[in-house]
Write an enzyme that holds these catalytic residues in place. Sequence first.
Site, PDB file in Angstrom:
ATOM      1  N   SER A  75       0.802  -1.212   0.000  1.00 53.29           N
ATOM      2  CA  SER A  75       0.000   0.000   0.000  1.00 53.29           C
ATOM      3  C   SER A  75       0.844   1.275   0.000  1.00 53.29           C
ATOM      4  O   SER A  75       1.561   1.539  -0.951  1.00 53.29           O
ATOM      5  CB  SER A  75      -0.974  -0.038   1.175  1.00 53.29           C
ATOM      6  OG  SER A  75      -1.955   0.953   1.040  1.00 53.29           O
TER       7      SER A  75
ATOM      8  N   ASP B 208      10.606   4.803  -9.855  1.00 50.25           N
ATOM      9  CA  ASP B 208      10.238   5.341 -11.166  1.00 50.25           C
ATOM     10  C   ASP B 208      10.956   6.651 -11.484  1.00 50.25           C
ATOM     11  O   ASP B 208      11.232   6.950 -12.647  1.00 50.25           O
ATOM     12  CB  ASP B 208       8.724   5.563 -11.248  1.00 50.25           C
ATOM     13  CG  ASP B 208       7.964   4.283 -11.550  1.00 50.25           C
ATOM     14  OD1 ASP B 208       8.599   3.205 -11.534  1.00 50.25           O
ATOM     15  OD2 ASP B 208       6.751   4.359 -11.802  1.00 50.25           O
TER      16      ASP B 208
ATOM     17  N   LYS C  66      -0.916  -3.948  -3.413  1.00 45.99           N
ATOM     18  CA  LYS C  66      -2.189  -3.326  -3.056  1.00 45.99           C
ATOM     19  C   LYS C  66      -2.208  -1.903  -3.602  1.00 45.99           C
ATOM     20  O   LYS C  66      -1.578  -1.012  -3.050  1.00 45.99           O
ATOM     21  CB  LYS C  66      -2.417  -3.297  -1.543  1.00 45.99           C
ATOM     22  CG  LYS C  66      -3.776  -2.706  -1.181  1.00 45.99           C
ATOM     23  CD  LYS C  66      -4.004  -2.679   0.313  1.00 45.99           C
ATOM     24  CE  LYS C  66      -5.405  -2.157   0.628  1.00 45.99           C
ATOM     25  NZ  LYS C  66      -5.596  -0.765   0.206  1.00 45.99           N
TER      26      LYS C  66
END
Length: 412
Positions: free
Chosen positions: A310, A321, A335
């Site tokens: 999460s 990224d 999640k």
Amino acid sequence: MLRKRFWAIACGLLLVLGTVFAPVDEAVALTDEQNLFLQAWRYVSQSYVDETFNDNNWWILRQKFLKRHLDTTEQTYDAITEMLAVLDDPYTRLLRPEQYRSLKVSTAGELSGVGLQININQDSGSLEVIVPIAGSPADEAGIEAKDLILAIDGVDTKNISLDEAAARMRGRKGTTVALTVQSAATQEVKTLKLARDTISLNPVYAKLEEYDHQKVGYIRLSQFSANAKAEIEKSLTDLGEKGADRFILDLRNNPGGLLQAGIEIARLWLDQDTIVYTVDRQGISDSYNATGNAITDKPLVVLVNQATASASEILAGALQDNGRALLVGEKTFGKGLIQSLFELPNGAGMAVTVAKYETPLHHDINKLGIMPDKVIEQNPIPYRMMATSDDGQYQAALDLLSQQSTLANAVS
């Protein structure tokens, strides 16, 4: 569109206080219990991420349940639970008053209980220990990560929800609770009687590591609670003053917490980058971005594993990224959903899935997880062995940080 002023709990829950109002369309006066049910129905009707409601006609369901005799609050709770079950979404759920209070307390920084972070194992459906909190009654009793909690005070955990299990383990300091535990290492089953105590939820542990003539700042974050950002910032500053010139951020076994805390922590490492995108049921995308206030640009490696979930995945995905850090360990939990937390008028609450999130490169990680840059598989180890010579993932992170040119090329 999701509003940035909302707070999010984790496993990414947006905390929404107050009442959602809708036009009154009932021809006759409704009872308090019917109004309670309708309030829950409206929260889902107006906010749930899937406009098809798992291919159910939400209005027909409303009419069906209103024909029932809802004479008590407990009957109404049961009706709401049955209604939510048709969504087939374990994260959209009713929180009875004690569960709702416990959830809010668990993100505030302190509670009274045995000190276990728990989850439901997706494969077996068993109640599983993520990690015991250091120094807690559970930790001192020898309960370890991946152990199964089979019963709480004799109540089979197969028959209760995750929230109820957490509520049963919490209680006044000095009271006791009996946990039937199956060891992940030996499969031995034993019942432990633990005295509840005040659990300090400082979510951060930090230390300075001397490795290969370098000073590495190690920071472990166990939960995204309300004080997480301040504690991370303090640790970064303290370690920097001690000479740390590279860092390891350990998100292993971190199940999430306040989404806003995850965003604020990402801003400590990132300057002008997108942190996360959220996508609501209309497909409308919103983003949370860095604000140019990063406090360090030193090399960073992030440790993750199968229990990194999460809000942890939001932070890890943002750093990966944007090329800010390399991830080491195992593929994360997966999640990628955000739940709003709504209050009901009688002290109960509801968690409703309202959106999904995507990483800065628009990766949807729900049920997929995030793959680390360097995969190091490792069997679960006790809390006390983490960040030691017995921790292979940690050692791999140290080795990677010692290869400064390799690290710089990888994240450039």
